[in-house]
Structures are given as structure tokens and as C-alpha cells.
Design an enzyme around this catalytic site. Structure first.
Site, PDB file in Angstrom:
ATOM      1  N   CYS A   1      36.642   3.381  30.053  1.00 56.12           N
ATOM      2  CA  CYS A   1      37.206   3.757  31.297  1.00 56.12           C
ATOM      3  C   CYS A   1      37.690   5.136  31.296  1.00 56.12           C
ATOM      4  O   CYS A   1      37.819   5.703  32.460  1.00 56.12           O
ATOM      5  CB  CYS A   1      38.577   2.930  31.294  1.00 56.12           C
ATOM      6  SG  CYS A   1      39.786   2.712  30.074  1.00 56.12           S
TER       7      CYS A   1
ATOM      8  N   HIS B   1      44.558   2.000  29.633  1.00 61.43           N
ATOM      9  CA  HIS B   1      43.632   2.041  30.548  1.00 61.43           C
ATOM     10  C   HIS B   1      44.013   3.074  31.527  1.00 61.43           C
ATOM     11  O   HIS B   1      44.860   3.469  31.728  1.00 61.43           O
ATOM     12  CB  HIS B   1      43.781   0.578  31.464  1.00 61.43           C
ATOM     13  CG  HIS B   1      42.585   0.413  32.454  1.00 61.43           C
ATOM     14  ND1 HIS B   1      41.308   0.551  31.941  1.00 61.43           N
ATOM     15  CD2 HIS B   1      42.611   0.535  33.811  1.00 61.43           C
ATOM     16  CE1 HIS B   1      40.366   0.439  32.993  1.00 61.43           C
ATOM     17  NE2 HIS B   1      41.257   0.478  34.132  1.00 61.43           N
TER      18      HIS B   1
END
Length: 601
Positions: free
Chosen positions: A105, A356
Site C-alpha cells: 500500500c 496502512h
């Protein structure tokens, strides 16, 4: 255990009731009515709504075997497990997402930010590609180098028909471990350095310095000797300013500390060329020029000496939509120093080693803000950057500091780790500057991928339609045939395995042949012990099922086994007799013992 007893109790009761007549009927006196009692032919059929679950011991109970799914209105989605392929299609006037390959990510966030830098994208497209030129009229060209993969990836992000694309080609070329999250800030530095090295080898002079022209600024480390006042400057360049955020509330404080004087004394004294000895001195950073794209790294991930590991600082930092850098250096006549916020990179989570990454990016053409979260893309309402929801999502532990109120034109975040500012344009941007043309050799690759995608969509749509058509046909079959299943008194009937009927009702596309071999006794007929696992249906319904699905042997009314019933009758009668004999002997022993005790006393 109690639940098991409750479940089995009705079946055991039906079993006893089916053979209760053996107490008064001898095996040689068994007639057809006794055989039908043993096979429970005359048990009343259950009505829908009366049974919570199917009565397995009652062959006439056809409730709760899966029919409820088919008798009402049915959603077409129930007929297949194939998602609508059009849900994978890119919507009009939207951007393309990137697949997260495991722990990539952080890569996806930077790729989206760099893609939206129109100057960088345009320059990358102009890179000479000798291999592409060799395959100018052929379709077997595939990207190999990092630059080639990045070109192709940007072309897909621009013109793909897909909702999101797979960046595995570039990730593999970079040699990244998809299962391990890397340092995002370090990745940014290394990748820009690698891209700069690639572009510097281009034959086109205008491309050789693209990275420097877009991202590179100049500053000097200026050291002043406290003894003689001699000043020395060490020129340097930067691609991002690394700002300490610990103890600070806003971006201005962070930049001010970055530029503040540093005392050089003690073991850290400075060797003065003029004094020819180590002296106390003062050192500071002096900015000379700023790039069109100003990257500000907020140092959220710092080394903790106590633990020996990195930790994340969850400090709230306020930053403006419009940043004036004039107060921080001597501005030349032609130097532009007013910037507009163009991207905010966010790290969700409390650990420096997990979490994330997402990116909020401003569209250079429309000024709309978008949130890029791997495959998912969300456009912010009202052309405004919105971080409030993001901060709530990232709040995994109770914060000791409350979120400060932000003035108009400012944003506040405890999770932003990189801010990207673009130099403010004096006039509205020329629409022609926002158009980036994809080179022909890249567009051919994109067209090939779009063609594969359309073929896949067509194939999935056909499979979906076939599945729906079969499901609809099965729906009509069940609705029609279920009404025929109940066997009426006095009419021909057949036995069908309960498990097969459930499978037939559960599977909307295919069902195996009817297999009755396990239901046969030694005489080749229906074993009375297996009747509880079968259902008695009308012969008309049985005929339809066998014609459509095949199988056998068929078990109709003529396959009720009298020999097995007679044998069971003998066994049960013998058992009953043994029980009576046992009671009589037990009573006799008790009487004898009582008499002996009476005589002894």
C-alpha cells in the site's frame, strides 16, 4: 447431548409406533396393513408452517428440506456465485486504483501521487525506448526495465478500462518483498534517485534534469566561527525537507526548527580554517531555492533509544492549504514561494512497522480532492480535502492530546507523514497543460489489455447468464414438481432418498443420479430400517425425476419387503418375551429371598 436427545426423540417415537402391532400379531399372520405400518405409509403428511425442521422419521414429511428457497420470489444473484463483471469496469470520469499485493500500500500511495504530477508523467512518456521502437509495428513488446514498467503503469492508470490494475510488474522489477512493509519515506527517496539516474541517461537534454527541475531545491550548511567570525558554506541539494514534529503543533514551527541555529561546542566543536583549531561555532541551514513540487516529510517514524526500535509519533500537526515560504529565506526577484497543497499521505495505525497507507491527492485539472486507498477511490465533496473521518478510523488507542481546532484554510492530522505542495500558478492553468498524451507504443499495450478485459467481461457475462438461465429453469422445475411430490392415499408412490432431494433443492445447476443401492435389503427390496432416510413421493413425481436425472433401482410400493418385516417381527417378539421372562425370573428371585429371610428370622 440434551440437544441430540431432543432431536432424536421424535424419530425414536415414530420407530416404536411403526412396530407396536408386533405385540399382538405373529409373523405368520402379518398382512399388507402390517407391512405398511412398518414402512409408515399412512403417517400424516406435515404441512408447511407446522414443522420447524424436517421430520426425518416420517417419509411423508416434505417440509424443511430446502423447498422454501424456491417457492417464493428469487433474486437472480442466488443462481450463481459470479459477480457482475461490470463492477470491475472503470466508471466514467474517475481514476484507476492499484491492487495491494500484500503489503504494498505504501508503494501505491506514491505511485498515485507521482501519476498526478503531470510534468513528471509527461516527461516519463517522452523517454526514449529503443526496445519499443524495435517493436513499433509488432504486438509482442513487453516492459522489462523499471522505467518501462512505470511508463506502462502510468498509461494504464490513464486509459485503462479496468477499475483497478495490478502493479506487480513494476513491484517485481524493483525487487520489493510484497509480504513485508518497507520504510515509505526511504522508498520515496530511493525511487526518485533511481528515476533521476534513468532520466539522466536520456538523449533528449530536456529530460535529463526533469527530477531536479521538479523536486530539487538548494540550500547550504552555513557555519560561523564564534572566535574569528569566519563563515563557511557547504552547498547541498534536497528532494524533500525532513521536518521534526516532536514538540510542535504546526508546520511553521517544524520549518522554523529545521532552519534554526545549531551550537557546535564541546566534543562537537568546529575546525576553523582561519583559526587552524577547533572552535565553538554556530551552524544553520540557509535555503537558496525551492522546487515547483515541494515534498515535506513529517518525521513520524523515529528511533527509540530505550527500545532500540522505531516508533511512530502520533503528534497532531496543523498545516495550511496555502503555504508561503517567503519568511524562511531570501527571495530573489523571480523566485516563486507561495505553494498550494496538492497531496497528503496518511499512515493509519500506531506502529512504525505495520499499519496502512493511503493518499489524498488533488486533481490538477478539476481541483477535486480524491482519496486513493489501493483499489478503492473516493472523490471528496465540494472540492475540499477531508481528513476528519480518516483521523477517526486511525484512532486505535486513546490519545492523551485532544485534536486541536483548525482555522479556516488549515488541516490537522496525527497520521499525515508526507505533505506535497505545488507552486501556486499566477493565472488559471492553461487547459492544454493538463492534457498528457499517451505515446502510441504504450497505447497499443493499453488497448491490448483493454481487449483482454472486454473478452473477460464478455466471458463472465455469458457464464453468469447461463447460470441464471439454469437457475430460472430449476426454479420453475421445483415450483412445478414440488406440488406433485406428496403421495396421496391409495395412489401409486415411490421412495426417494432424503439426501438426494436436499441436494436437488440446494443445487441450482446440477444434481447427480438417484442412487438407491444403500437402501436395499438382502432380498433386493427397500430395507425397513432405511425408510426413515427416504421420502415417499407420488409416482408421477418420481417418474419425472428419474427421466431427468436417471439412477435407480426404483423403489415403489411393490418393493416393501415382507420377509424383512416378518424377521423384524420375530426379533421384536423374542425381545419382548425375553423382557417378560426376565421380569418374571426377577420377581421369583425376590420372593424366594424374602421367604428365606423370613424363615431365618
Amino acid at each position: 447431548m440434551k440437544q441430540l436427545v431432543k432431536t432424536m426423540a421424535p424419530r425414536l417415537q415414530l420407530e416404536k409406533a411403526a412396530w407396536r402391532w408386533v405385540e399382538s400379531v405373529k409373523p405368520e399372520d402379518i398382512g399388507q396393513e402390517h407391512i405398511e405400518l412398518a414402512y409408515r405409509i399412512s403417517l400424516p403428511a406435515c404441512k408447511r408452517g407446522n414443522c420447524r425442521r424436517n421430520c426425518k422419521g416420517n417419509p411423508n414429511c416434505l417440509v424443511g428440506i430446502g423447498e422454501q428457497t424456491w417457492l417464493g420470489e428469487i433474486d437472480e444473484n442466488a443462481f450463481h456465485n459470479i459477480d457482475d463483471p461490470n463492477s470491475e469496469r472503470r466508471d466514467k470520469n474517475t481514476f484507476v486504483g492499484l491492487t495491494n499485493l500484500g503489503a504494498t500500500c505504501y508503494v501505491n500511495t506514491f505511485l498515485q501521487v507521482w501519476f498526478h504530477n503531470l510534468e513528471l508523467r509527461r516527461s516519463l512518456y517522452q523517454c526514449y525506448n529503443s526496445r519499443a521502437q524495435e517493436h513499433n509495428t509488432e504486438s509482442d513488446y513487453e516492459p522489462q526495465s523499471i522505467c518501462e514498467h512505470l511508463q506502462y503503469l502510468f498509461a494504464l492508470l490513464q486509459n485503462s478500462n479496468r477499475k483497478y490494475i495490478d502493479p506487480s510488474g513494476l513491484v517485481k522489477a524493483l525487487g520489493l518483498d510484497t509480504g513485508q512493509q518497507q520504510d515509505a519515506q526511504e522508498f520515496s527517496k530511493l525511487f526518485l534517485s533511481l528515476l533521476e539516474d534513468t532520466l539522466s541517461k536520456q538523449k533528449n537534454p530536456t529530460l535529463q534534469n526533469v527530477i531536479q527541475q521538479q523536486f530539487c531545491g538548494q540550500f547550504s550548511y552555513v557555519t560561523v566561527c564564534n572566535e574569528c567570525g569566519r563563515s563557511s558554506a557547504l552547498p547541498s541539494r534536497f528532494y524533500e525537507l525532513e521536518l521534526n514534529i516532536q514538540g510542535h503543533k504546526n508546520l511553521t514551527e517544524c520549518v522554523t526548527e529545521f532552519l534554526k541555529d545549531e551550537k557546535l561546542d564541546g566534543d562537537n566543536r568546529y575546525f576553523c580554517e582561519s583559526c587552524q583549531s577547533k572552535q565553538n561555532a554556530t551552524r544553520r541551514i540557509r535555503l537558496h531555492s525551492l522546487p515547483p513540487t515541494l515534498n515535506l516529510q513529517l518525521m513520524r517514524f523515529v528511533f527509540d533509544r530505550q527500545t532500540g526500535h522505531k516508533k511512530k509519533l502520533n503528534t497532531y500537526i496543523s498545516f495550511p492549504e496555502q503555504l508561503d515560504m517567503a519568511p524562511f529565506f531570501e527571495v530573489t526577484k523571480d523566485q516563486k514561494c507561495v505553494y498550494e497543497l496538492s497531496a497528503v499521505l496518511i499512515h493509519r495505525g500506531i506502529s512504525a512497522y505495520s499499519g496502512h497507507y493511503i493518499a489524498h491527492v488533488k486533481d490538477a485539472r478539476t481541483s477535486d480532492w480524491y482519496k486513493f486507498n489501493d483499489e478503492e477511490i473516493e472523490r471528496m465533496e465540494g472540492k475540499k480535502l477531508q481528513l476528519g473521518t480518516e483521523e477517526e478510523i486511525a484512532e486505535t488507542v486513546k490519545s492523551q492530546t485532544r485534536k486541536p481546532k483548525c482555522s479556516k484554510g488549515y488541516h490537522c492530522s496525527r497520521n499525515a507523514y508526507m505533505l506535497v505542495y505545488k507552486i501556486q500558478e499566477e493565472e488559471s492553468l492553461d487547459p492544454s497543460k493538463t492534457i498528457v498524451q499517451v505515446p502510441e507504443f504504450l497505447q497499443r499495450l493499453v488497448d491490448q489489455d483493454n481487449h483482454k478485459f472486454e473478452e473477460w467481461c464478455s466471458e463472465m457475462s455469458d457464464m453468469r447468464k447461463q447460470s441464471v438461465d439454469k437457475g430460472k429453469a430449476k426454479h420453475e422445475e421445483v415450483k412445478e414438481l414440488y406440488e406433485l411430490l406428496p403421495a396421496r392415499d391409495g395412489e401409486p408412490y415411490e421412495f426417494i432418498p432424503l439426501d438426494w432431494l436436499k441436494k436437488w433443492l440446494d443445487d441450482s445447476t446440477a444434481t447427480k443420479k438417484i442412487d438407491n443401492l444403500d437402501f436395499l435389503c438382502f432380498h433386493g427390496k427397500l430395507h425397513p430400517d432405511r425408510v426413515g432416510d427416504a421420502k415417499r413421493v407420488s409416482q408421477q413425481a418420481g417418474q419425472v425425476l428419474y427421466e431427468r436425472y436417471g439412477g435407480g433401482p426404483r423403489l415403489d410400493g411393490s418393493t416393501l419387503c415382507q420377509e424383512c418385516v416378518e424377521q423384524r417381527c420375530r426379533v421384536l417378539r423374542l425381545k419382548n418375551q425375553l423382557n417378560e421372562d426376565h421380569k418374571e425370573v426377577s420377581n421369583l428371585v425376590k420372593r424366594t429371598v424374602r421367604n428365606l429371610c423370613f424363615k431365618i428370622s
